[in-house]
Design a protein around this motif. Sequence first.
Motif, mmCIF file in Angstrom:
data_model
loop_
_atom_site.group_PDB
_atom_site.id
_atom_site.type_symbol
_atom_site.label_atom_id
_atom_site.label_comp_id
_atom_site.label_asym_id
_atom_site.label_seq_id
_atom_site.Cartn_x
_atom_site.Cartn_y
_atom_site.Cartn_z
ATOM 1 N N ASP A 132 19.539 7.026 -8.941
ATOM 2 C CA ASP A 132 18.369 7.429 -8.426
ATOM 3 C C ASP A 132 17.028 6.906 -9.071
ATOM 4 O O ASP A 132 16.020 6.675 -8.174
ATOM 5 N N TYR A 133 16.915 7.060 -10.643
ATOM 6 C CA TYR A 133 15.755 6.824 -10.989
ATOM 7 C C TYR A 133 15.418 4.951 -11.084
ATOM 8 O O TYR A 133 14.426 4.529 -11.135
ATOM 9 N N ALA A 134 16.614 4.411 -10.974
ATOM 10 C CA ALA A 134 16.812 2.773 -10.677
ATOM 11 C C ALA A 134 15.659 2.732 -9.270
ATOM 12 O O ALA A 134 14.718 1.778 -9.351
ATOM 13 N N PHE A 135 16.127 3.362 -8.352
ATOM 14 C CA PHE A 135 15.226 3.249 -7.049
ATOM 15 C C PHE A 135 13.894 3.545 -7.275
ATOM 16 O O PHE A 135 12.818 2.995 -6.745
ATOM 17 N N ILE A 136 13.534 4.794 -7.934
ATOM 18 C CA ILE A 136 12.195 4.949 -8.215
ATOM 19 C C ILE A 136 11.604 3.931 -9.159
ATOM 20 O O ILE A 136 10.254 3.538 -8.456
ATOM 21 N N ALA A 137 12.056 3.206 -9.819
ATOM 22 C CA ALA A 137 11.454 2.267 -10.744
ATOM 23 C C ALA A 137 11.198 1.107 -9.794
ATOM 24 O O ALA A 137 10.170 0.682 -10.229
ATOM 25 N N ASP A 138 12.133 0.632 -8.891
ATOM 26 C CA ASP A 138 11.916 -0.381 -8.137
ATOM 27 C C ASP A 138 10.716 -0.055 -7.164
ATOM 28 O O ASP A 138 9.889 -0.949 -6.850
ATOM 29 N N ILE A 139 10.584 1.197 -6.659
ATOM 30 C CA ILE A 139 9.487 1.407 -5.740
ATOM 31 C C ILE A 139 8.219 1.355 -6.540
ATOM 32 O O ILE A 139 7.293 0.683 -5.939
ATOM 33 N N ILE A 140 7.939 1.950 -7.598
ATOM 34 C CA ILE A 140 6.542 1.788 -8.311
ATOM 35 C C ILE A 140 6.453 0.370 -8.619
ATOM 36 O O ILE A 140 5.258 0.080 -8.483
ATOM 37 N N ALA A 141 7.407 -0.523 -8.996
ATOM 38 C CA ALA A 141 7.073 -1.879 -9.302
ATOM 39 C C ALA A 141 6.410 -2.594 -7.885
ATOM 40 O O ALA A 141 5.860 -3.653 -8.079
ATOM 41 N N HIS A 142 6.672 -1.996 -6.925
ATOM 42 C CA HIS A 142 6.215 -2.712 -5.489
ATOM 43 C C HIS A 142 5.027 -2.146 -5.128
ATOM 44 O O HIS A 142 4.447 -2.490 -4.149
ATOM 45 N N LEU A 143 4.392 -0.979 -5.754
ATOM 46 C CA LEU A 143 3.115 -0.400 -5.248
ATOM 47 C C LEU A 143 2.096 -1.128 -5.838
ATOM 48 O O LEU A 143 1.888 -1.694 -7.099
ATOM 49 N N ASN A 144 0.974 -1.491 -5.177
ATOM 50 C CA ASN A 144 -0.316 -2.020 -5.709
ATOM 51 C C ASN A 144 -1.146 -0.780 -6.461
ATOM 52 O O ASN A 144 -0.585 0.018 -6.239
ATOM 53 N N PRO A 145 -2.219 -1.441 -7.024
ATOM 54 C CA PRO A 145 -3.046 -0.152 -7.728
ATOM 55 C C PRO A 145 -3.294 0.892 -7.136
ATOM 56 O O PRO A 145 -3.577 2.153 -7.810
ATOM 57 N N ASP A 202 0.765 -1.205 0.034
ATOM 58 C CA ASP A 202 0.023 0.044 -0.105
ATOM 59 C C ASP A 202 0.923 1.191 0.053
ATOM 60 O O ASP A 202 0.515 2.374 -0.626
ATOM 61 N N ALA A 203 2.073 1.105 0.666
ATOM 62 C CA ALA A 203 2.962 2.436 0.820
ATOM 63 C C ALA A 203 4.373 2.131 0.778
ATOM 64 O O ALA A 203 4.636 0.816 1.294
ATOM 65 N N CYS A 204 5.002 3.042 0.323
ATOM 66 C CA CYS A 204 6.516 2.906 0.476
ATOM 67 C C CYS A 204 7.049 4.146 0.765
ATOM 68 O O CYS A 204 6.850 5.262 0.024
ATOM 69 N N GLY A 205 7.914 4.282 1.592
ATOM 70 C CA GLY A 205 8.752 5.265 2.303
ATOM 71 C C GLY A 205 10.252 5.037 2.110
ATOM 72 O O GLY A 205 10.674 3.966 2.316
ATOM 73 N N ALA A 206 10.998 5.840 1.378
ATOM 74 C CA ALA A 206 12.469 5.604 1.312
ATOM 75 C C ALA A 206 13.147 6.686 1.101
ATOM 76 O O ALA A 206 12.860 7.776 0.919
ATOM 77 N N ASN A 207 14.732 6.509 1.466
ATOM 78 C CA ASN A 207 15.514 7.591 1.537
ATOM 79 C C ASN A 207 16.745 6.857 0.972
ATOM 80 O O ASN A 207 17.776 6.503 1.468
ATOM 81 N N PRO A 208 16.754 6.548 -0.190
ATOM 82 C CA PRO A 208 17.825 5.858 -1.107
ATOM 83 C C PRO A 208 19.422 6.712 -1.086
ATOM 84 O O PRO A 208 19.303 7.808 -0.861
ATOM 85 N N PRO A 209 20.383 6.017 -1.106
ATOM 86 C CA PRO A 209 21.673 6.771 -1.307
ATOM 87 C C PRO A 209 21.637 7.646 -2.520
ATOM 88 O O PRO A 209 21.128 7.220 -3.634
ATOM 89 N N TYR A 210 22.163 8.873 -2.329
ATOM 90 C CA TYR A 210 21.955 9.769 -3.450
ATOM 91 C C TYR A 210 22.939 9.459 -4.576
ATOM 92 O O TYR A 210 24.182 9.725 -4.327
ATOM 93 N N SER A 211 22.538 9.524 -5.593
ATOM 94 C CA SER A 211 23.329 9.497 -7.137
ATOM 95 C C SER A 211 24.480 8.474 -6.928
ATOM 96 O O SER A 211 25.624 8.832 -7.296
ATOM 97 N N VAL A 212 24.148 7.353 -6.535
ATOM 98 C CA VAL A 212 25.230 6.394 -6.200
ATOM 99 C C VAL A 212 25.493 5.659 -7.607
ATOM 100 O O VAL A 212 24.403 5.468 -8.595
ATOM 101 N N SER A 213 26.666 4.994 -7.911
ATOM 102 C CA SER A 213 26.827 4.243 -9.011
ATOM 103 C C SER A 213 26.168 3.051 -8.896
ATOM 104 O O SER A 213 26.248 2.495 -7.727
#
Length: 270
Positions: free
Chosen positions: A182-195, A145-156
């Motif tokens: 950064d956008y890889a983390f965003i893509a992962d998060i969206i993939a784990h959100l339900n509708p 239902d919800a995702c909160g995240a603070n990924p490491p910034y601009s990592v390789s």
Amino acid sequence: KKMGAILQKIGEIDFHLEDADIDVLGDAYEYLISQFASSAGKKGGEFYTPQEVSRTIASILNFENPDITSVYDPTCGSGSLLLRMIRETPEDKKDMVMIYGQELNTTTYNLARMNMILHGVKFSNFIIKNGNTLTHDMNKGILVDACGANPPYSVSWEHNSTLESDPRYTPYGKLAPENKADYAFIADIIAHLNPKGVAGVVLPHGILFRGGAEGVIRQNLLEKNLIHAIIGLPANMFYGTGIPTIIMVLKKDRKADDKILFIDASQHFV
């Protein structure tokens, strides 16, 4: 023997925990982690999100979806953000929320699991994995239902042919650059959100305007109508870095005519 004796003596003390307004053991542990983070310099920001930021994200997520029953953090660090999301849920639902997380650093992963137990989260209510989220999704198939995240910034991160066909990344036309994940983390998060899922992610300011592959992914996110709000945060919010940051709020069930809310909170804070 001495350690055992100390623990036994502590066990004899009545701390009147039933009269406390706070979670004494859990909050003490959280306080110690925060103190360690502040003294650990640059490394400190890797495993602890300041409570002010965690609280803001959790409040937004619960406002957007008051019936949260599952949460996820792909870079959960010591688990402070996951715990804050639980804390913001209604009292009668706290024991029903399922927690999913993943953390690359093994020591920090163990901190997160201890943090859960010390905050009274049942062992059966959390699944936290140890590994690299970007290359090995250890919560594959889990929708929350919800995702909160603070990924490491601009990592390789390491590109390979397998990732190009990873269903988390294919919808956006490009992989995030090798030197900025950064956008890889965003893509992962969206993939784990339900509708009906919603997410709040802390990200570096640069993701709003950098071009190349990031520009392509950003345009895709807009065309898919996934970006709900952008909140600019005050400077120097995080341990060991003064980099300007934002909270990006993502939402799956936005209506076609929903606008994107922009808030510049960098000057409006106490």
